[in-house]
Design a protein around this motif. Structure first.
Motif, mmCIF file in Angstrom:
data_model
loop_
_atom_site.group_PDB
_atom_site.id
_atom_site.type_symbol
_atom_site.label_atom_id
_atom_site.label_comp_id
_atom_site.label_asym_id
_atom_site.label_seq_id
_atom_site.Cartn_x
_atom_site.Cartn_y
_atom_site.Cartn_z
ATOM 1 N N SER A 1 0.761 -1.075 0.189
ATOM 2 C CA SER A 1 0.458 0.042 -0.642
ATOM 3 C C SER A 1 0.510 1.077 -0.168
ATOM 4 O O SER A 1 0.382 2.382 0.012
ATOM 5 C CB SER A 1 -0.241 -0.238 0.860
ATOM 6 O OG SER A 1 -0.445 0.272 2.050
ATOM 7 N N ARG A 2 2.264 1.263 0.475
ATOM 8 C CA ARG A 2 2.822 1.673 0.908
ATOM 9 C C ARG A 2 3.609 2.795 -1.305
ATOM 10 O O ARG A 2 3.823 3.617 -1.428
ATOM 11 C CB ARG A 2 4.165 2.243 1.521
ATOM 12 C CG ARG A 2 3.898 2.305 2.989
ATOM 13 C CD ARG A 2 4.852 1.905 3.248
ATOM 14 N NE ARG A 2 4.493 1.559 4.900
ATOM 15 C CZ ARG A 2 5.254 1.804 6.119
ATOM 16 N NH1 ARG A 2 6.996 1.245 5.663
ATOM 17 N NH2 ARG A 2 5.417 1.758 7.241
ATOM 18 N N ILE A 3 3.469 1.381 -1.496
ATOM 19 C CA ILE A 3 3.824 1.695 -3.404
ATOM 20 C C ILE A 3 2.660 2.075 -3.866
ATOM 21 O O ILE A 3 2.907 3.107 -4.852
ATOM 22 C CB ILE A 3 4.809 0.228 -3.418
ATOM 23 C CG1 ILE A 3 6.132 0.107 -2.646
ATOM 24 C CG2 ILE A 3 5.278 0.564 -4.731
ATOM 25 C CD1 ILE A 3 6.810 -0.763 -3.076
ATOM 26 N N LEU B 1 -1.727 8.170 -8.037
ATOM 27 C CA LEU B 1 -1.264 9.734 -7.756
ATOM 28 C C LEU B 1 -0.611 10.181 -8.757
ATOM 29 O O LEU B 1 -0.930 11.203 -9.653
ATOM 30 C CB LEU B 1 -0.673 10.169 -6.413
ATOM 31 C CG LEU B 1 -1.427 10.275 -5.539
ATOM 32 C CD1 LEU B 1 -1.006 9.847 -4.179
ATOM 33 C CD2 LEU B 1 -3.291 10.340 -5.689
ATOM 34 N N ALA B 2 1.209 8.811 -9.345
ATOM 35 C CA ALA B 2 2.069 9.758 -9.869
ATOM 36 C C ALA B 2 1.301 9.628 -11.153
ATOM 37 O O ALA B 2 0.826 10.718 -12.452
ATOM 38 C CB ALA B 2 3.356 9.045 -9.950
ATOM 39 N N LEU C 1 -1.951 9.006 -11.914
ATOM 40 C CA LEU C 1 -3.700 10.338 -12.205
ATOM 41 C C LEU C 1 -3.224 11.537 -13.188
ATOM 42 O O LEU C 1 -3.640 12.499 -13.578
ATOM 43 C CB LEU C 1 -4.341 10.205 -10.967
ATOM 44 C CG LEU C 1 -4.743 11.011 -10.753
ATOM 45 C CD1 LEU C 1 -5.989 10.806 -11.647
ATOM 46 C CD2 LEU C 1 -5.661 11.022 -9.388
ATOM 47 N N LEU C 2 -1.582 11.398 -11.649
ATOM 48 C CA LEU C 2 -0.787 12.885 -12.278
ATOM 49 C C LEU C 2 -0.686 13.485 -14.215
ATOM 50 O O LEU C 2 -0.926 14.329 -14.789
ATOM 51 C CB LEU C 2 0.046 13.251 -11.689
ATOM 52 C CG LEU C 2 0.809 14.318 -11.712
ATOM 53 C CD1 LEU C 2 0.380 16.299 -11.495
ATOM 54 C CD2 LEU C 2 2.198 15.180 -11.075
ATOM 55 N N PHE C 3 -0.169 12.087 -14.279
ATOM 56 C CA PHE C 3 0.468 12.079 -15.681
ATOM 57 C C PHE C 3 -0.784 12.216 -16.694
ATOM 58 O O PHE C 3 -0.511 12.975 -17.487
ATOM 59 C CB PHE C 3 1.023 11.041 -15.973
ATOM 60 C CG PHE C 3 1.851 10.213 -17.203
ATOM 61 C CD1 PHE C 3 2.352 11.339 -17.592
ATOM 62 C CD2 PHE C 3 0.325 9.761 -18.225
ATOM 63 C CE1 PHE C 3 3.417 10.928 -19.198
ATOM 64 C CE2 PHE C 3 1.059 9.522 -19.210
ATOM 65 C CZ PHE C 3 1.762 10.081 -19.926
ATOM 66 N N VAL C 4 -1.535 11.357 -16.230
ATOM 67 C CA VAL C 4 -3.033 11.207 -17.566
ATOM 68 C C VAL C 4 -3.577 12.786 -17.212
ATOM 69 O O VAL C 4 -3.949 13.552 -18.489
ATOM 70 C CB VAL C 4 -4.104 10.696 -16.872
ATOM 71 C CG1 VAL C 4 -5.626 10.383 -17.585
ATOM 72 C CG2 VAL C 4 -3.607 8.635 -16.549
ATOM 73 N N LEU C 5 -3.804 13.529 -16.183
ATOM 74 C CA LEU C 5 -4.462 14.822 -16.102
ATOM 75 C C LEU C 5 -2.883 15.937 -16.777
ATOM 76 O O LEU C 5 -3.509 16.984 -17.584
ATOM 77 C CB LEU C 5 -4.255 15.455 -14.754
ATOM 78 C CG LEU C 5 -5.243 14.707 -13.522
ATOM 79 C CD1 LEU C 5 -5.603 15.387 -12.843
ATOM 80 C CD2 LEU C 5 -6.771 14.736 -14.447
#
Length: 92
Positions: free
Chosen positions: A3-5, A11-12, A14-18
């Motif tokens: 879960s830490r990874i 999030l990374a 999701l940021l890339f897609v946005l």
């Protein structure tokens, strides 16, 4: 441990897609720049048309109000002359 990874990777991703949509998708920076260029071109064309419309409107008012404008146009465009006038044309 997973879960830490997983959370930072999601999030990374999701940021890339946005970011991808911002730069290449519909309504992207490139599309906005193109639309701004089109808008500037259209505003310029509208300004030219407004000047032309004003000129034509003034000409219409002149034609409606007096015969001087009619006489001037007839002389310039049709080569008309009044009775007892002599028309002289100079060619070069």
């Amino acid at each position: 441990m997973r879960s830490r990874i997983v959370v930072p990777v999601v999030l990374a991703l999701l940021l890339f897609v946005l970011q991808w949509q911002l730069w290449t998708g519909r309504g992207s920076v490139r599309d906005v720049a193109k639309l701004e260029d089109k808008l500037a071109t259209q505003k310029e064309a509208n300004a030219k048309a407004a000047v032309n419309n004003d000129r034509l409107g003034a000409e219409v008012r002149d034609l409606q109000e007096g015969l001087e404008m009619v006489e001037e146009r007839a002389r310039q465009e049709l080569g008309m002359v009044k009775p007892n006038e002599v028309f002289v044309q100079i060619t070069r």
